[in-house]
Design a protein around this motif. Structure first.
Motif: not given
Lengths: 114, 241
Positions: B114-130, B132-141
């Motif tokens: 799923c990693v391409a520019v959009t998902a990457w930018v989204w990860s940088v913006m959202r995952l740091r405030d998620t 840690p144990d829920k980040r994978a589920a959040y990203f996968a969705g």
């Protein structure tokens, strides 16, 4: 499926999927070894950010399709306008994007570039 | 957002991320891709297959060009691989963002598609405030939904490809760079990221114009290294004063 119907899909799998996913898998391999807060991760993050910024620059300076018909000066001007609007609009992404779009379409229309 | 929320909840929250500015902008870009495929003599099935299984818009454009020109699979593969090198440092920087204490290697490999520019930018913006144990589920969705929806958009725009008015098409193509630029600026927390944005923005077009091969890779390596050095210098100075 006959062989001739099937072969374009095989072509896409080899020349498309393998050719892109191999880098992602290598990235997972490297990324799993990076320690958080390490200088190496900081460098990798800086390289990735610069790469994406390079993609952004190229999309503005040498785009493909209809955007290429808009003169470079308008593209750069609209980009700068949107970016300044983004800063003045309390770093709102939506404000920045909408301002850039308005400037691009307005200028392209005014100079009948399209 | 409570920490005790289940992984399924976070997965569904990720699915909901499809209703967001970055997702809409990417969807607008894929309208152009469907139209391009039809104009290039690619079949509907192939266009849809490409979006799902390649999932990197610049590489897809290279692949369409190669197929339309009747290039051999080896030459096309090399061209696509060269256009996709950026995915390696991007994925490497993404792994520490998405990885939780229990994330398995195979899950990372699966999600990395799923990693391409959009998902990457989204990860940088959202995952740091998620959490840690829920980040994978959040990203996968988010990732799975983003790909599925854009597979549909590719099909819809291919089928209904009355060519867009040029002014509208130009506006659609301008959305992506402006969104990435402002979103990355807004989410940059470190000096190294800010420097890297500026250096990459300038070096990308300059190196492309200079005509050296692998220009994007060099823009990343040179720009990123300079940004890293500037970051270190800045911090050394702050520590000294």
């Amino acid at each position: 499926m006959t062989q001739s119907e099937f072969s374009p899909y095989l072509f896409i799998l080899i020349a498309g999927t393998c050719a892109t996913d191999i880098w992602r898998w290598l990235g997972v391999l490297v990324g799993a070894r990076l320690k958080e807060e390490s200088d190496l991760l900081l460098w990798v993050r800086a390289v990735a950010t610069a790469l994406v910024a390079g993609v952004i620059g190229n999309l503005i300076v040498s785009p493909s399709g209809a955007l290429a018909e808009v003169p470079l000066l308008i593209r750069l001007g609209a980009g700068a306008f949107g970016y300044v609007a983004f800063w003045f609009g309390r770093k709102s992404v939506l404000v920045g994007v909408l301002a850039a779009e308005a400037a691009l379409l307005g200028a392209a229309w005014a100079f009948s570039a399209l | 957002m409570r920490d005790e929320d289940t992984g399924l909840r976070w997965f569904l929250r990720g699915v909901g991320g499809i209703v967001s500015v970055p997702a809409f902008i990417l969807m607008a870009s894929f309208i152009g891709f469907g139209v391009l495929c039809r104009e290039s003599g690619i079949t509907l099935g192939q266009a849809v297959f490409m979006t799902g299984f390649v999932w990197a818009l610049p590489s897809q454009l290279v692949l369409v060009g190669a197929m339309a020109a009747g290039t051999s699979v080896v030459v096309a593969g090399v061209a696509v691989a060269l256009s996709a090198i950026r995915l390696m440092p991007m994925t490497a920087a993404w792994v520490p963002l998405v990885r939780g204490p229990k994330t398995r290697k195979w899950q990372l490999v699966l999600m990395s598609h799923c990693v391409a520019v959009t998902a990457w930018v989204w990860s940088v913006m959202r995952l740091r405030d998620t959490p840690p144990d829920k980040r994978a589920a959040y990203f996968a969705g988010f990732g799975a939904t983003l790909i599925s929806v854009n597979v549909c958009i590719t099909a819809i725009s291919y089928v209904s490809a009355a060519s867009l008015p040029p002014l509208l098409a130009a506006g659609l193509f301008f959305l992506t760079p402006m969104y990435f630029l402002t979103a990355l600026t807004a989410s940059a927390r470190l000096a190294a990221e800010r420097f890297a944005l500026v250096f990459g923005l300038v070096l990308g077009p300059v190196l492309r114009a200079s005509g050296i091969g692998l220009d994007l890779l060099w823009a990343g390596v040179i720009g990123g290294t300079l940004a890293f050095a500037a970051h270190k210098l800045l911090h050394a100075k702050q520590a000294g004063s």
